[in-house]
Design an enzyme around this catalytic site. Structure first.
Site, PDB file in Angstrom:
ATOM      1  N   THR A 280      -2.639  10.952  -7.235  1.00 13.78           N
ATOM      2  CA  THR A 280      -1.768  10.841  -6.060  1.00 13.78           C
ATOM      3  C   THR A 280      -0.325  10.939  -6.501  1.00 13.78           C
ATOM      4  O   THR A 280       0.118  10.198  -7.370  1.00 13.78           O
ATOM      5  CB  THR A 280      -1.975   9.497  -5.321  1.00 13.78           C
ATOM      6  OG1 THR A 280      -1.740   8.416  -6.233  1.00 13.78           O
ATOM      7  CG2 THR A 280      -3.349   9.392  -4.703  1.00 13.78           C
TER       8      THR A 280
ATOM      9  N   ASN B 285       3.240  10.067  -6.021  1.00 12.15           N
ATOM     10  CA  ASN B 285       3.962   9.003  -5.312  1.00 12.15           C
ATOM     11  C   ASN B 285       5.406   9.432  -5.059  1.00 12.15           C
ATOM     12  O   ASN B 285       6.020  10.074  -5.906  1.00 12.15           O
ATOM     13  CB  ASN B 285       3.968   7.717  -6.154  1.00 12.15           C
ATOM     14  CG  ASN B 285       2.570   7.156  -6.391  1.00 12.15           C
ATOM     15  OD1 ASN B 285       1.638   7.882  -6.734  1.00 12.15           O
ATOM     16  ND2 ASN B 285       2.421   5.866  -6.204  1.00 12.15           N
TER      17      ASN B 285
ATOM     18  N   GLU C 146       1.614   7.504  -1.272  1.00  8.45           N
ATOM     19  CA  GLU C 146       0.910   8.324  -2.261  1.00  8.45           C
ATOM     20  C   GLU C 146       0.231   9.491  -1.582  1.00  8.45           C
ATOM     21  O   GLU C 146      -0.434   9.312  -0.567  1.00  8.45           O
ATOM     22  CB  GLU C 146      -0.211   7.519  -2.913  1.00  8.45           C
ATOM     23  CG  GLU C 146       0.201   6.228  -3.523  1.00  8.45           C
ATOM     24  CD  GLU C 146      -1.020   5.558  -4.140  1.00  8.45           C
ATOM     25  OE1 GLU C 146      -1.816   6.245  -4.793  1.00  8.45           O
ATOM     26  OE2 GLU C 146      -1.163   4.353  -3.934  1.00  8.45           O
TER      27      GLU C 146
END
Ligand code: ADP
Ligand code: RBF
Ligand code: MG
Length: 184
Positions: free
Chosen positions: A44, A46, A103
């Protein structure tokens, strides 16, 4: 064994995003908790939570969303590419995080990391609230379902048309400074 009830295969109204969507967010890709790829095998990207102040006012509710992402990759000499994405905003109840995070899992295989690169997001709809889970596998299963739901939802022409939204192609200092509501 706990089995999650079957989930809908699409999210968001059929005739296209409804207020407050589409939401437009951006920010540089920063380091997160280092868990996405290693623990869940779902990386993910961020971005800072300050990217959440859209137009300087609205706060986004915690939860899981779907939409589109573009990246200002240094090697991109053509138009930035637009990718489908699913996004989690919140406290990651399964991990009991002390900070709220934004995210984004981009639904694409990248050969390399892209920390520091500016990411632009067009959030088109809501999928579900953030949940706690009995196990890591249950969390992974639900994220995989989110990915399928996100892709299915984006297939509809009323959502697909946002792939050409100018916001996704407007990389540059001025826009970023404004979007984040802070001087960089
Ligand atoms: P962190 O905790 O630092 O966010 P992750 O394990 O979640 O680390 O991995 C995220 C990083 O992996 C992103 O910042 C990005 O550079 C890279 N990455 C590679 N592929 C993807 C993808 N499909 N979606 C999001 N990030 C990706
Ligand atoms: N974390 C949770 O604790 N509960 C969730 O319901 C949850 N849903 C997520 C959905 C998506 C689409 C993504 C990409 C992440 C989600 N996460 C959730 C966050 C996950 O715990 C986090 O990405 C990893 O801990 C890595 O930081
Ligand atoms: Mg991450």
């Amino acid at each position: 064994m706990t089995v999650r009830a079957p989930r809908p295969t699409v999210a968001g109204p059929e005739f296209g995003p409804e207020s407050p969507f589409p939401l437009r967010l951006s920010g540089p890709v920063i380091k997160g908790f280092g868990r996405g790829s290693k623990e869940l095998q779902i990386p993910t990207a961020n971005i800072p939570i300050s990217g959440l102040s859209v137009g300087g006012c609205s706060e986004i509710e915690s939860g899981v969303y779907f939409g589109l992402a573009s990246l200002n990759l240094p090697a991109t000499d053509t138009r930035p590419k637009v990718f489908p994405m699913v996004m989690s905003i919140g406290w990651n109840p399964f991990y009991r995080n002390a900070v709220r995070s934004v995210e984004v899992h981009i639904i694409h295989d990248f050969a390399e990391d892209f920390y520091g690169v500016e990411m632009r997001l067009l959030v088109l709809g809501w999928i579900r609230p953030e949940l706690d889970y009995v196990s890591k596998d249950a969390l992974i299963e639900d994220i995989k379902t989110d990915i399928r739901v996100g892709l299915e939802s984006l297939k509809r022409e009323t959502y697909k048309k946002f792939e050409s939204d100018p916001y996704l192609f407007e990389f540059g200092d001025a826009g970023v400074k404004e979007e984040n509501g802070e001087k960089l």
